[in-house]
Every structure is written in structure tokens, then in C-alpha cells.
Design an enzyme around this catalytic site. Structure first.
Site, PDB file in Angstrom:
ATOM      1  N   GLN A 177       0.789  -1.358   0.132  1.00  0.00           N
ATOM      2  CA  GLN A 177      -0.127   0.109  -0.186  1.00  0.00           C
ATOM      3  C   GLN A 177       0.686   1.102   0.132  1.00  0.00           C
ATOM      4  O   GLN A 177       0.578   2.228  -0.602  1.00  0.00           O
ATOM      5  CB  GLN A 177      -0.996  -0.164   1.110  1.00  0.00           C
ATOM      6  CG  GLN A 177      -1.928  -1.084   1.264  1.00  0.00           C
ATOM      7  CD  GLN A 177      -2.707  -1.154  -0.068  1.00  0.00           C
ATOM      8  OE1 GLN A 177      -3.557  -0.130  -0.338  1.00  0.00           O
ATOM      9  NE2 GLN A 177      -2.733  -2.308  -0.781  1.00  0.00           N
TER      10      GLN A 177
ATOM     11  N   HIS B 290       1.610   3.278  -3.471  1.00  0.00           N
ATOM     12  CA  HIS B 290       0.663   3.765  -4.193  1.00  0.00           C
ATOM     13  C   HIS B 290       1.094   5.377  -4.230  1.00  0.00           C
ATOM     14  O   HIS B 290       0.846   5.910  -5.413  1.00  0.00           O
ATOM     15  CB  HIS B 290      -0.611   3.769  -3.287  1.00  0.00           C
ATOM     16  CG  HIS B 290      -1.617   2.367  -3.764  1.00  0.00           C
ATOM     17  ND1 HIS B 290      -2.127   2.488  -5.259  1.00  0.00           N
ATOM     18  CD2 HIS B 290      -1.752   1.393  -3.128  1.00  0.00           C
ATOM     19  CE1 HIS B 290      -2.793   1.308  -5.298  1.00  0.00           C
ATOM     20  NE2 HIS B 290      -2.632   0.768  -4.265  1.00  0.00           N
TER      21      HIS B 290
ATOM     22  N   GLU C 230      -9.056   2.351   5.656  1.00  0.00           N
ATOM     23  CA  GLU C 230      -9.635   1.962   4.212  1.00  0.00           C
ATOM     24  C   GLU C 230      -9.367   0.244   4.365  1.00  0.00           C
ATOM     25  O   GLU C 230     -10.382  -0.420   4.151  1.00  0.00           O
ATOM     26  CB  GLU C 230      -8.783   2.446   3.253  1.00  0.00           C
ATOM     27  CG  GLU C 230      -9.256   1.782   1.991  1.00  0.00           C
ATOM     28  CD  GLU C 230      -8.248   2.501   0.815  1.00  0.00           C
ATOM     29  OE1 GLU C 230      -8.649   2.472  -0.417  1.00  0.00           O
ATOM     30  OE2 GLU C 230      -7.073   3.020   1.076  1.00  0.00           O
ATOM     31  N   HIS C 231      -8.319  -0.239   4.589  1.00  0.00           N
ATOM     32  CA  HIS C 231      -7.956  -1.561   4.738  1.00  0.00           C
ATOM     33  C   HIS C 231      -7.740  -1.926   5.894  1.00  0.00           C
ATOM     34  O   HIS C 231      -6.656  -1.538   6.349  1.00  0.00           O
ATOM     35  CB  HIS C 231      -6.885  -1.985   3.585  1.00  0.00           C
ATOM     36  CG  HIS C 231      -7.192  -1.512   2.338  1.00  0.00           C
ATOM     37  ND1 HIS C 231      -6.337  -0.472   1.569  1.00  0.00           N
ATOM     38  CD2 HIS C 231      -8.135  -1.811   1.306  1.00  0.00           C
ATOM     39  CE1 HIS C 231      -6.915  -0.223   0.306  1.00  0.00           C
ATOM     40  NE2 HIS C 231      -7.744  -1.096  -0.126  1.00  0.00           N
TER      41      HIS C 231
ATOM     42  N   ASP D  44      -8.282  -5.810  -3.702  1.00  0.00           N
ATOM     43  CA  ASP D  44      -7.864  -4.606  -4.679  1.00  0.00           C
ATOM     44  C   ASP D  44      -7.939  -5.071  -5.984  1.00  0.00           C
ATOM     45  O   ASP D  44      -8.344  -4.323  -6.903  1.00  0.00           O
ATOM     46  CB  ASP D  44      -6.400  -4.183  -4.515  1.00  0.00           C
ATOM     47  CG  ASP D  44      -6.365  -2.856  -3.311  1.00  0.00           C
ATOM     48  OD1 ASP D  44      -7.425  -2.852  -2.803  1.00  0.00           O
ATOM     49  OD2 ASP D  44      -5.352  -2.150  -3.230  1.00  0.00           O
TER      50      ASP D  44
ATOM     51  N   HIS E 252     -51.170  22.701   6.507  1.00  0.00           N
ATOM     52  CA  HIS E 252     -51.039  21.440   6.624  1.00  0.00           C
ATOM     53  C   HIS E 252     -52.077  20.912   7.605  1.00  0.00           C
ATOM     54  O   HIS E 252     -52.688  19.696   7.228  1.00  0.00           O
ATOM     55  CB  HIS E 252     -49.562  21.074   7.417  1.00  0.00           C
ATOM     56  CG  HIS E 252     -48.556  20.996   6.556  1.00  0.00           C
ATOM     57  ND1 HIS E 252     -48.055  22.278   6.010  1.00  0.00           N
ATOM     58  CD2 HIS E 252     -47.576  20.076   6.146  1.00  0.00           C
ATOM     59  CE1 HIS E 252     -46.991  22.097   5.373  1.00  0.00           C
ATOM     60  NE2 HIS E 252     -46.480  20.653   5.308  1.00  0.00           N
TER      61      HIS E 252
END
Length: 446
Positions: free
Chosen positions: A250, A253, A318-319, A352, A411
Site C-alpha cells: 500500500q 501507491h 480503508e484496509h 484490490d 398542513h
């Protein structure tokens, strides 16, 4: 319980620099005002590409198919098939309902897809070939009438062949060559060529994120996601070398990617860090991964796995990988994550790229309140109600009284005019409803 930080990093945030916000606003305004011409001008400015037709032609798709080897096409098809199978199974558990809650009062829910969805497929340092499956396939399964996709051009003005093939095979109805904020603007507001959509999904750089933020409200979006994250929980049963490998997977990235290890065993944590530094020189992406780890990597030592789970929930990553012999023992303690990877043999790369779950996931603690892209991303939960005269008569006094308390007179009249029986009038008097003029309650309120 105690926490010892063997390596710490500053907290991450999704704060967008002011110059980016202003630049994106100018881009959005340009596309909104100038349409196709604006997109072409911005593509020329940012990508140094001249392209007359924004829409990708069938001939270009055929050329992309021919450019890939059979093995490459087969690999992409396998990912799409797995993603489709998982999300089809996901959709089977989704349904609306309708029920008569009391005599003459029928209420229900329908799950209705948006009519047109736009997905952004990023280019960047490494064009993500699995990305189209993650955004397009769930939209198709949800029943979206039209799915369009935008992707940035290569230097020759074409879309990266593997991505283009994947977009077409995943089920995109139309594909357009546009990148960055101008692509988001085109899908949000529409141009002469690109239709405006109801919802925009997909990852991207800071300009794409800011464009989605500015477009939100005019269109729906999935969520605002920052750089990728991985958080690994490990105990003494974890292989330090494999932990290091998965952290680096990761970290490569983006220099802003976040990789963290929380371990219950000091020897495992220290060995994992040593292994990470040993493995870095062997990576083609060493420079990015090294910067990411140096700036954003974290290693935390805790006493118990329950404390590791607590740290994970605070991070809301995220992961989330659980590299222990008994990963399911922590399931009930883990509730803030984009996607969960259980055991020594379930690395993030599988989610992924190939296994079928979705990799478009929330980052920067968004997992505290949202999951990743799924079939429901493209569905609207719509309610409906149908009442008979008898059902309306039973509900009307209650509704009218609420309106009286609020002071919403029109109403109240609308509700009162549905009171048609003596029992309805009796209930209205019991509730001490002062008629707003929509019904004759008799007695003092007549």
C-alpha cells in the site's frame, strides 16, 4: 492497557489547499460555461493533448482489445467476473417491502436505481486496471439505465488500453476522454457531448476529490477519499516478512499513503520493520514507498489484541488486515473499516485486484460512518404510502394535532379534511384539537 509507539506519524487529513479549491472552481466554471470546448481547452492545458472527439469510438475500443494479449484480457475478465459474482450475491439480499400497518394504511419501501451514473477512472502514476470493475459493475447490477465513464488521455490522446478494455467489458455504455476536475465537471453539469449524471463515483487525485466536493448537491457522490491506507493487526503468529510485504504493497501507491502496524509482540513488530527496510531496495516503486513509510508509517505495540482492535477502530482505516491464527476472534470488536482481510492468507492486494469485493473504499476515518462502493451506492431507498378513506380518517386527527403544535396551518387543514367519521371527530376532541377550519368538530370548536 498501554500503547507504545515504535514509530509515529502526524495525523492525516483531507484538508484541500486553497489554491486547489480556487483552481478547481475555475475549472468547474469553465466546463459549465463552455461545454465541450472548455473540456478540450483544459485537456490541452493540463494533459498537453489535442483531441476533437471526447467520446471514445468503437474503433478505439477494438484497437485496445487488439493491443492486449489473450492472457491480459483473460486476467481482466477474471476480475470483472469475480466482482460481478460478488455484487450479484450482494444484491440478492436487498429488497423493498410493503405492509398494511393498520386498517387502510399501507406503507412501503422501494429500492430504485439512479437513472444515470458517471464513474471516474483515474490515470496517475500507475493506471489502475481493476478500478473500472469496482465502479461500473455494481452500477450495472443495481439496474442503472446508463453508466458513463471518464478517463484521462495518454500522451497520444487515447485511453490506456487495459483500462479502456476493462471499462467496456465491465459494462460502460459510453466512455469519454477527460481527466481530472474537468471530467467531474462534465459529468456533473453535462456538455454537448457528455451527458449530465445523477451520481458520480470513483477515486482520483486531490483535484478530482475537490471537484466532487464542489459538485456535491448538484449531483450525488460516493464519498471523498484521500490516499490509500492499510492497518495491520499482528501477533506472534504473523510472519514478519509477510507483514512487511503487505505494508509496502500500500505504501507504493503514493507518498501520502498511510501504512500502520499494531502488534502484540515486540519481536514481531521489530522484525517486520527490519524486513520492510530490507525489501524496499527490491521494489521498482522504492522511491514512493520509502517516502510514504518515512513520512506516514506507524508501528504501535499493545498488550492485547482487544487493544489492537480499539486502535483500529480509532483509525477507521480503508484496509484492515488481521494477521493472526484466529482472526475471527476479533470480528465482534472491529466495526470501523472499509474492507476487512482476515488471516495470514488474505492480503489487501486480493481485494484490490481480483477476489471480487470492492476496492473503492473510504479513507481518513470516513469508515466511521460509511462503507465502500457497493450495489446500494447506486440505489435510492424510496418510501410510499397509500391510505383508504378509513385509514386516512384514523391518521388525520394525529397529523392535525402535530400541525397545530407546529403552527403549520395549511398542513392542519389538509389533515382535518380527511376526518370524516364520528370516531375521527371523537379522537380529535380527545386530543384537544382546535379546528383550523378543515373540519367541524362540534361542541366548543364548532
Amino acid at each position: 492497557m498501554s500503547r507504545e509507539y515504535l514509530k509515529s506519524a502526524a495525523d492525516a487529513s483531507l484538508e484541500i489547499p486553497q489554491d486547489v479549491t480556487e483552481s478547481v472552481r475555475d475549472i468547474m466554471d469553465t466546463v459549465r460555461a463552455d461545454g465541450d470546448a472548455g473540456v478540450r481547452a483544459l485537456t490541452r492545458k493540463f494533459d498537453d493533448v489535442e483531441r476533437e472527439e471526447l467520446r471514445v469510438s468503437d474503433a478505439e475500443i477494438d484497437a485496445a482489445v487488439d493491443e492486449l494479449t489473450e492472457a491480459e484480457r483473460r486476467t481482466i475478465d477474471n476480475t470483472i467476473a469475480n466482482v460481478r459474482e460478488f455484487h450479484e450475491a450482494q444484491s440478492e439480499g436487498l429488497d423493498g417491502f410493503e405492509r398494511e400497518f393498520e386498517t387502510g394504511v399501507t406503507l412501503g419501501t422501494r429500492l430504485v436505481p439512479v437513472e444515470r451514473a458517471g464513474v471516474y477512472v483515474p490515470g496517475g502514476r500507475k493506471p489502475l486496471v481493476a478500478a473500472p470493475a469496482m465502479t461500473i459493475v455494481p452500477a450495472v447490477i443495481a439496474g442503472v439505465d446508463e453508466v458513463i465513464a471518464c478517463a484521462p488521455p495518454q500522451a497520444d490522446g487515447s485511453v490506456q488500453p487495459a483500462q479502456l478494455y476493462a471499462m467496456d467489458r465491465a459494462g460502460a455504455d459510453e466512455i469519454y476522454v477527460a481527466g481530472g476536475a474537468q471530467a467531474i465537471a462534465a459529468m456533473a453539469y453535462g456538455t454537448e457531448t457528455v451527458p449530465n449524471v445523477d451520481k458520480i463515483t470513483g477515486p482520483g487525485n486531490v483535484f478530482v476529490i475537490e471537484a466532487k466536493r464542489q459538485a456535491f448537491g448538484h449531483v450525488g457522490i460516493d464519498f471523498l477519499a484521500g490516499p490509500t491506507e492499510v492497518f495491520i493487526i499482528a501477533d506472534e503468529t504473523a510472519d514478519p516478512s509477510m507483514v512487511a510485504t503487505d505494508l509496502l504493497a500500500q505504501a507504493e501507491h503514493d507518498p501520502r499513503s498511510r501504512a500502520a502496524l499494531v502488534a502484540t509482540d515486540r519481536a514481531t513488530a521489530e522484525a517486520a520493520v527490519d524486513a520492510l527496510h530490507d525489501q524496499l531496495p527490491d521494489l521498482d516503486t522504492e522511491e514512493i514507498a520509502r517516502e510514504s513509510w518515512a513520512e506516514n508509517g506507524e508501528v504501535v505495540l499493545v498488550d492485547e489484541l482487544s487493544e489492537a482492535a480499539a486502535v483500529a477502530n480509532e483509525w477507521a482505516p480503508e484496509h484492515l488486515q488481521v494477521m493472526t491464527d484466529e482472526p475471527r476472534a476479533l470480528l465482534d470488536d472491529l466495526h470501523n473499516y472499509g474492507s476487512l482481510f482476515l488471516g495470514h492468507h488474505a492480503p489487501v492486494v486480493f481485494g484490490d485486484k481480483a477476489v471480487g469485493t470492492n476496492h473503492t473504499l473510504p479513507t481518513l476515518e470516513v469508515a466511521r460512518y460509511s462503507g465502500g462502493i457497493n450495489v446500494t451506492t447506486y440505489l435510492k431507498v424510496l418510501t410510499h404510502q397509500q391510505l383508504t378513506a378509513e385509514g386516512a380518517d384514523a391518521i388525520a386527527p394525529w397529523a392535525a394535532k402535530i400541525c397545530e403544535l407546529e403552527g403549520t396551518h395549511a398542513h392542519q387543514v389538509s389533515a382535518e379534511r380527511r376526518i370524516v367519521s364520528e370516531s375521527g371527530r371523537d379522537l380529535a376532541r380527545e386530543l384537544e384539537l382546535a379546528s383550523g377550519g378543515g373540519v367541524d368538530l362540534g361542541g366548543d370548536d364548532a
